[in-house]
Structure formats: C-alpha cells, structure tokens
Write an enzyme that holds these catalytic residues in place. Sequence first.
Site, PDB file in Angstrom:
ATOM      1  N   ASN A 212      43.538  44.372  44.989  1.00 32.38           N
ATOM      2  CA  ASN A 212      43.168  45.108  43.776  1.00 32.38           C
ATOM      3  C   ASN A 212      41.783  45.729  43.947  1.00 32.38           C
ATOM      4  O   ASN A 212      41.154  45.572  44.985  1.00 32.38           O
ATOM      5  CB  ASN A 212      43.231  44.186  42.554  1.00 32.38           C
ATOM      6  CG  ASN A 212      42.281  43.016  42.709  1.00 32.38           C
ATOM      7  OD1 ASN A 212      41.071  43.189  42.798  1.00 32.38           O
ATOM      8  ND2 ASN A 212      42.839  41.804  42.774  1.00 32.38           N
ATOM      9  N   ASP A 281      47.878  37.440  41.010  1.00 29.18           N
ATOM     10  CA  ASP A 281      48.780  36.496  40.325  1.00 29.18           C
ATOM     11  C   ASP A 281      49.948  36.105  41.225  1.00 29.18           C
ATOM     12  O   ASP A 281      50.472  35.010  41.117  1.00 29.18           O
ATOM     13  CB  ASP A 281      49.327  37.131  39.040  1.00 29.18           C
ATOM     14  CG  ASP A 281      48.234  37.293  37.999  1.00 29.18           C
ATOM     15  OD1 ASP A 281      47.310  36.455  37.987  1.00 29.18           O
ATOM     16  OD2 ASP A 281      48.285  38.257  37.206  1.00 29.18           O
ATOM     17  N   LYS A 291      54.168  42.924  62.664  1.00 24.95           N
ATOM     18  CA  LYS A 291      54.102  44.146  61.871  1.00 24.95           C
ATOM     19  C   LYS A 291      55.510  44.680  61.611  1.00 24.95           C
ATOM     20  O   LYS A 291      56.299  44.818  62.550  1.00 24.95           O
ATOM     21  CB  LYS A 291      53.274  45.190  62.625  1.00 24.95           C
ATOM     22  CG  LYS A 291      53.098  46.437  61.826  1.00 24.95           C
ATOM     23  CD  LYS A 291      52.378  47.523  62.576  1.00 24.95           C
ATOM     24  CE  LYS A 291      52.572  48.825  61.813  1.00 24.95           C
ATOM     25  NZ  LYS A 291      52.223  49.974  62.581  1.00 24.95           N
ATOM     26  N   PRO A 309      48.609  29.960  42.764  1.00 23.12           N
ATOM     27  CA  PRO A 309      47.968  28.965  41.901  1.00 23.12           C
ATOM     28  C   PRO A 309      47.013  29.675  40.934  1.00 23.12           C
ATOM     29  O   PRO A 309      46.377  30.664  41.307  1.00 23.12           O
ATOM     30  CB  PRO A 309      47.175  28.089  42.879  1.00 23.12           C
ATOM     31  CG  PRO A 309      47.253  28.741  44.213  1.00 23.12           C
ATOM     32  CD  PRO A 309      48.309  29.784  44.181  1.00 23.12           C
ATOM     33  N   ASP A 310      46.908  29.165  39.706  1.00 22.01           N
ATOM     34  CA  ASP A 310      45.973  29.724  38.732  1.00 22.01           C
ATOM     35  C   ASP A 310      44.652  28.961  38.899  1.00 22.01           C
ATOM     36  O   ASP A 310      44.522  27.811  38.456  1.00 22.01           O
ATOM     37  CB  ASP A 310      46.553  29.550  37.326  1.00 22.01           C
ATOM     38  CG  ASP A 310      45.691  30.245  36.289  1.00 22.01           C
ATOM     39  OD1 ASP A 310      44.445  30.228  36.448  1.00 22.01           O
ATOM     40  OD2 ASP A 310      46.247  30.801  35.336  1.00 22.01           O
ATOM     41  N   ILE A 311      43.682  29.591  39.543  1.00 19.77           N
ATOM     42  CA  ILE A 311      42.473  28.873  39.962  1.00 19.77           C
ATOM     43  C   ILE A 311      41.663  28.369  38.764  1.00 19.77           C
ATOM     44  O   ILE A 311      41.274  27.201  38.697  1.00 19.77           O
ATOM     45  CB  ILE A 311      41.610  29.764  40.879  1.00 19.77           C
ATOM     46  CG1 ILE A 311      42.406  30.056  42.158  1.00 19.77           C
ATOM     47  CG2 ILE A 311      40.271  29.096  41.193  1.00 19.77           C
ATOM     48  CD1 ILE A 311      41.734  30.971  43.137  1.00 19.77           C
ATOM     49  N   PHE A 328      37.067  35.200  33.192  1.00 24.09           N
ATOM     50  CA  PHE A 328      36.915  36.612  32.863  1.00 24.09           C
ATOM     51  C   PHE A 328      38.274  37.144  32.426  1.00 24.09           C
ATOM     52  O   PHE A 328      39.294  36.753  32.994  1.00 24.09           O
ATOM     53  CB  PHE A 328      36.422  37.413  34.082  1.00 24.09           C
ATOM     54  CG  PHE A 328      34.930  37.414  34.216  1.00 24.09           C
ATOM     55  CD1 PHE A 328      34.258  36.255  34.581  1.00 24.09           C
ATOM     56  CD2 PHE A 328      34.196  38.565  33.972  1.00 24.09           C
ATOM     57  CE1 PHE A 328      32.878  36.244  34.684  1.00 24.09           C
ATOM     58  CE2 PHE A 328      32.815  38.562  34.080  1.00 24.09           C
ATOM     59  CZ  PHE A 328      32.155  37.401  34.436  1.00 24.09           C
ATOM     60  N   LYS A 342      43.621  33.377  26.172  1.00 25.62           N
ATOM     61  CA  LYS A 342      43.354  32.830  27.511  1.00 25.62           C
ATOM     62  C   LYS A 342      42.362  31.668  27.445  1.00 25.62           C
ATOM     63  O   LYS A 342      42.497  30.675  28.163  1.00 25.62           O
ATOM     64  CB  LYS A 342      42.788  33.966  28.380  1.00 25.62           C
ATOM     65  CG  LYS A 342      42.840  33.737  29.860  1.00 25.62           C
ATOM     66  CD  LYS A 342      42.590  35.067  30.589  1.00 25.62           C
ATOM     67  CE  LYS A 342      42.378  34.862  32.060  1.00 25.62           C
ATOM     68  NZ  LYS A 342      42.133  36.134  32.776  1.00 25.62           N
TER      69      LYS A 342
END
Length: 405
Positions: A212, A281, A291, A309-311, A328, A342
């Site tokens: 991202n 995510d 490759k 995993p959701d850290i 954040f 959240k």
Amino acid sequence: MSLQGQRILLGISGGIAAYKSAELARLLSKAGAEVQVVMTPGAQAFITPLTFQALTGRPARTELLDEDAEQGMGHIELARWATLVLLAPATASLLARMRAGMADDLLTTVLLASQAPVAIAPAMNQAMWAHAATQANVQGLTELYDPQWIGPDSGDQACGDFGAGRMSEPAAIVQALQERFAEKKSAWAGRRVVVTAGPTREAIDPVRYLSNHSSGRMGFALAEAAARQGAQVVLISGPVQLATPPGVERIDVESAQDMWQAAQTAAPKADLFIGAAAVADYRVENPSDQKQKKQQGKNEWQLTLVQNPDIIDGVSRLKDRPKQVVGFAAETQDVERYAWDKLARKNLDWIVANDVSRTDIGFNSDDNEVTVFGRQNERYDIGRQPKSVLADALLDVFARGFPED
Ligand SMILES: Cc1cc2nc3c(=O)[nH]c(=O)nc-3n(C[C@H](O)[C@H](O)[C@H](O)COP(=O)(O)O)c2cc1C
C-alpha cells in the site's frame, strides 16, 4: 547532544550583540538541534545571512513578502516547524513590537503564527533596558507568552556604559535551554515505547508483492519525538525510504506476519504501543517460490488471499499488555463512526483517526490532520500540521493516559 531533535527557530534582531548569534547558532547545532535563522532587516545591518547559512546548513530567512520562500517553507509552515523560538538578541524594538502584536516583518509574523514556546535573550543599552517602557513590555510579554527569559547580564557594554542589558553569553543561553528540555523530558523519560510504521509487503512470488501507499512518516515522526523526549523506543518498520531517527532501535520487517512476530517480542510490558503501520489485512495464501510466467492464452490469474494476524488487536490482548495501546484509523468515509467502533472492538486506549480520501494530507504527505478518540470518551481535534510537529502533540495526549505519575 541534549538538544537532539529540537527544531529551534533562532530570531535575530538588530542589536550589536547579533555578532554573538553566530557562535550561538554554532553551539545550538553542535548540541544536536536543527537551527533555522530568521533575521529582521535591522539584524542584517550587523551580520550577514550568509554567515548563518554556513553555520546552520539552512539559508537564513529574511523576507516576509517573498514569493520564492512562500513556495517552499512559507511563514506559517516555518511557525509550525519550530519546537522552540529563541530570540537572541532581542532588541528593545522587537520586545515592543511583539508586545503590541505587530506582524510587520517575517520574525514578528512567525511569532504570532507560532504556538511553540518562546525563549528571549534581551540585549540593549542599560538605560534602554531600565526604561519604564521596556520594563512594561517585559511584564506584558510575560503575560502574553510566558517566555523563558535568559539574561540580560550585567557588565561593560559596547557603548561604554556599565549595567544590566548585555546579552547572555551563547554558552549560557544553550545551557539554559538544555536545562529546560531536561526538565520537560520527565513525562517520557525511561518509558518504553514501541512503534510500528510503514506498509507491509505480502509476497506473490519472489519478485512481486501486494502493498500500500504508506510512507511510514507518521510512525517515524512519533518514534523520533518519543526518543527526543527521553523514551526508550523500538521502531518496527516495514519497507520505507526513511532514515532511522536518532537514539531509536529499529527492526526492519517485510510482511504482516514478520511484523506480528517482532511486535510480540517487543510489546510486552511496554508503556506505550503505537500501531501506525498500514498492515495488509490479507496475504497471498500460497506465494510461489519461483517467478510466475505469463501464460499464453490465459487472461486471468486468480490469487487466493487469507487474513493476516491483526497486530494491534493481538497486542492489546497480550498477557503482558502494554499500559497503553494506540491504533490508527485511516478511513475514506464515516471516519468518526469507524474510529469509535475500532477503539472498542480492539480494546484500544486511543485511536488516531484521519481521512485518507483527502489528497492534501495523510498517506505520502508531510502534513496530517487528525482527531484522537480516547477510551474515556475523550476527543481531541489536532489541526493540519507537519507530521513531525503533530507527533509532539499526539505524545502530549497519550501522556495524559499515565495518571499515576
Ligand atoms: C550601532 C547600533 C547598535 C545598536 N544596538 C542595539 C542593541 O544592542 N539593542 C537594541 O535594542 N537596539 C540597538 N540599536 C537600535 C536598533 O538597531 C533599532 O532599534 C532597530 O530599529 C531595531 O530593529 P529590529 O528590532 O527590528 O531589528 C542599535 C543601533 C545601532 C545604530
């Protein structure tokens, strides 16, 4: 190096002591501060801007109505950039103009626009200092700015007089600032802070990945600010193009799983965990060892993604949970609703929400504008400013979460 990380705007006005400001600029830089000089027109009659450019590595700023300068760091950005404004020498005229709220040159304009603390080292003839008008200005400025007054000293004066009015020696000014910052450090001194920053990369094959646009700048700014304020900082960073802030221990990772591993090791018993990384995510279920080649006649390539995993959620549920966990929320719509949701769902103490649908702030920008929501229903709106300055404001908010101190 006790001024490490401080951004000092050194304002120089037109007194004979301006020649001493060259030594002052040198000592401030040597003590680790970044120094940006702003000179009044009067100051330039005593010493040239070039001298300060050579000593600080930044061109001294002299003009208010300057098209080129405004395109770069304009006067408002200059005001926001500073962590401290130091006026040395401060002439009788500068004190009077400040007291009156004038904005008739770059220095007085920046002073009005800045919310940074101010330190003043006056310098003038003893009769000028003793004059009731000057003393009334000193009194008025104390009410308006609550500045740190440094000097003036007593002694022989350049004009041949003897008395109070000499600018304090540069070394004494630097020492006074060092003492001030040593005192201020206490809120974070010795605290353990862990920050995640940047994007993660989720491998598709050895040469391709999903990622991202996160630049890592917000997390790096927070790590830098916490270290400057005396914390022991571990920075877990995804792949970014940023230098490690001074005094910070950096752990480089690539994927969300790597970041989770590093966080599980660093976070237990920390005072503060800040999850500023933009963690993917999902990751590719079966990344290929080789490759992947383009296949003739095959127009589609489907990748199966599985959840990472959701850290931040994981850290907030650790057995030795950090005292405070900050997340954040970078959203493109309904920012406030998502943020509250959240905060509760992930068991956070604070959530820093920003609107990433805007192109002028946030991802990949130097500036950000955020709202912080707290577990006890607190809400703080922090207006647009450079991420480096915002980081200090955010730490001030998080420091309120240590009520036992
Ligand atoms: C040789 C000389 C030395 C001066 N030294 C001082 C001084 O030490 N302190 C002071 O307040 N004014 C001093 N002045 C007067 C200031 O230069 C004058 O008030 C000027 O308007 C200040 O402008 P500024 O505060 O915008 O830089 C001096 C003037 C001259 C000609």
